[in-house]
Design a protein around this motif. Structure first.
Motif, PDB file in Angstrom:
ATOM      1  N   PRO A  52     -31.611 -20.958   9.820  1.00  0.00           N
ATOM      2  CA  PRO A  52     -31.683 -19.502   9.686  1.00  0.00           C
ATOM      3  C   PRO A  52     -33.139 -19.050   9.579  1.00  0.00           C
ATOM      4  O   PRO A  52     -33.974 -19.726   8.981  1.00  0.00           O
ATOM      5  CB  PRO A  52     -30.917 -19.222   8.394  1.00  0.00           C
ATOM      6  N   ASP A  53     -33.427 -17.938  10.179  1.00  0.00           N
ATOM      7  CA  ASP A  53     -34.745 -17.333  10.262  1.00  0.00           C
ATOM      8  C   ASP A  53     -35.685 -18.044  11.244  1.00  0.00           C
ATOM      9  O   ASP A  53     -36.880 -17.792  11.239  1.00  0.00           O
ATOM     10  CB  ASP A  53     -35.399 -17.191   8.894  1.00  0.00           C
ATOM     11  N   ARG A  55     -37.471 -18.444  14.743  1.00  0.00           N
ATOM     12  CA  ARG A  55     -37.934 -17.374  15.642  1.00  0.00           C
ATOM     13  C   ARG A  55     -38.649 -17.955  16.849  1.00  0.00           C
ATOM     14  O   ARG A  55     -39.179 -19.056  16.803  1.00  0.00           O
ATOM     15  CB  ARG A  55     -38.924 -16.455  14.938  1.00  0.00           C
ATOM     16  N   VAL A 102     -33.583  -5.817  12.404  1.00  0.00           N
ATOM     17  CA  VAL A 102     -33.312  -7.153  11.861  1.00  0.00           C
ATOM     18  C   VAL A 102     -34.017  -8.207  12.702  1.00  0.00           C
ATOM     19  O   VAL A 102     -34.603  -9.157  12.166  1.00  0.00           O
ATOM     20  CB  VAL A 102     -31.790  -7.411  11.787  1.00  0.00           C
ATOM     21  N   PRO A 107     -34.541  -7.697   6.544  1.00  0.00           N
ATOM     22  CA  PRO A 107     -33.316  -8.387   6.118  1.00  0.00           C
ATOM     23  C   PRO A 107     -32.096  -7.537   6.488  1.00  0.00           C
ATOM     24  O   PRO A 107     -32.147  -6.314   6.382  1.00  0.00           O
ATOM     25  CB  PRO A 107     -33.458  -8.494   4.599  1.00  0.00           C
ATOM     26  N   PRO A 108     -31.015  -8.167   6.922  1.00  0.00           N
ATOM     27  CA  PRO A 108     -29.825  -7.393   7.285  1.00  0.00           C
ATOM     28  C   PRO A 108     -29.322  -6.506   6.142  1.00  0.00           C
ATOM     29  O   PRO A 108     -28.839  -5.404   6.376  1.00  0.00           O
ATOM     30  CB  PRO A 108     -28.787  -8.453   7.642  1.00  0.00           C
ATOM     31  N   ARG A 141     -34.416 -14.410  17.184  1.00  0.00           N
ATOM     32  CA  ARG A 141     -34.391 -14.728  15.750  1.00  0.00           C
ATOM     33  C   ARG A 141     -32.972 -15.102  15.350  1.00  0.00           C
ATOM     34  O   ARG A 141     -32.016 -14.438  15.731  1.00  0.00           O
ATOM     35  CB  ARG A 141     -34.850 -13.539  14.922  1.00  0.00           C
ATOM     36  N   ARG A 142     -32.864 -16.153  14.614  1.00  0.00           N
ATOM     37  CA  ARG A 142     -31.566 -16.565  14.073  1.00  0.00           C
ATOM     38  C   ARG A 142     -31.438 -15.969  12.672  1.00  0.00           C
ATOM     39  O   ARG A 142     -32.340 -16.095  11.837  1.00  0.00           O
ATOM     40  CB  ARG A 142     -31.493 -18.079  14.011  1.00  0.00           C
ATOM     41  N   VAL A 143     -30.313 -15.313  12.418  1.00  0.00           N
ATOM     42  CA  VAL A 143     -30.090 -14.607  11.160  1.00  0.00           C
ATOM     43  C   VAL A 143     -28.729 -14.996  10.601  1.00  0.00           C
ATOM     44  O   VAL A 143     -27.759 -15.116  11.341  1.00  0.00           O
ATOM     45  CB  VAL A 143     -30.129 -13.070  11.370  1.00  0.00           C
ATOM     46  N   GLN A 144     -28.687 -15.166   9.286  1.00  0.00           N
ATOM     47  CA  GLN A 144     -27.414 -15.423   8.624  1.00  0.00           C
ATOM     48  C   GLN A 144     -27.303 -14.493   7.427  1.00  0.00           C
ATOM     49  O   GLN A 144     -28.224 -14.395   6.614  1.00  0.00           O
ATOM     50  CB  GLN A 144     -27.312 -16.876   8.165  1.00  0.00           C
ATOM     51  N   TRP A 145     -26.166 -13.806   7.330  1.00  0.00           N
ATOM     52  CA  TRP A 145     -25.874 -12.957   6.184  1.00  0.00           C
ATOM     53  C   TRP A 145     -24.399 -13.151   5.855  1.00  0.00           C
ATOM     54  O   TRP A 145     -23.520 -12.802   6.640  1.00  0.00           O
ATOM     55  CB  TRP A 145     -26.173 -11.506   6.485  1.00  0.00           C
ATOM     56  N   SER A 149     -23.409 -15.555  11.127  1.00  0.00           N
ATOM     57  CA  SER A 149     -24.604 -16.254  11.577  1.00  0.00           C
ATOM     58  C   SER A 149     -24.778 -15.950  13.057  1.00  0.00           C
ATOM     59  O   SER A 149     -23.894 -16.245  13.864  1.00  0.00           O
ATOM     60  CB  SER A 149     -24.460 -17.760  11.363  1.00  0.00           C
TER      61      SER A 149
END
Length: 154
Positions: A52-53, A55, A102, A107-108, A141-145, A149
């Protein structure tokens, strides 16, 4: 004495017709190479399997881009090239300003009220896939909330 055989006249007309056809083909050939969609798709795949995160920024040489959850297509004067993502689906952010925030570092939780709203925005973005004017580079960008994911691309 100055007569031209009939066969010679037809031969010259045939050569002239072929020359015009070859000239037409040469003039119609593209002056540039098609864009390289594979390099951009490979960069997206590297981020998609990263933590996660993760880039990346990838330069592209295209005038138009179509980004879907499973495929990237680039177009310029030399033609159109497409590449399929090995690790998808990805989420295009070209048409959603909140997802773009984002993508570029917010941050989401600061952009969306709930993780369900974030998940819905991701689902909506993945359902689009129209041609748009291409930027000079794409950001990934990889994002997880929570349970969501995603790999954002814009």
């Amino acid at each position: 004495m100055f007569e031209v055989p009939v066969d010679a006249l037809y031969a010259w007309l045939g050569v002239a017709a072929v020359s015009v056809a070859v000239l037409g083909v040469v003039v119609a050939l593209p002056t540039t190479a098609p864009p390289d969609a594979t390099t951009a798709a490979d960069a997206v795949d590297r981020v998609a399997v990263g933590p996660p995160d993760a880039r990346a920024t990838v330069p592209i040489d295209a005038t138009a881009i179509r980004l879907g959850p499973r495929q990237l297509s680039l177009r310029n004067d030399g033609g159109t090239a497409s590449a399929t993502f090995a690790y998808g689906p990805v989420t295009p952010t070209l048409a959603d300003d909140r997802l773009a925030l984002v993508l570029y570092g917010q941050p989401p939780a600061s952009v969306f009220e709930t993780s369900a709203a974030f998940e819905q925005a991701v689902a909506d973005a993945q359902s689009r896939g129209e041609w748009r004017q291409a930027p000079t580079e794409i950001d990934v960008r990889r994002v997880q909330w929570g349970e969501t994911s995603v790999t954002l691309v814009g």
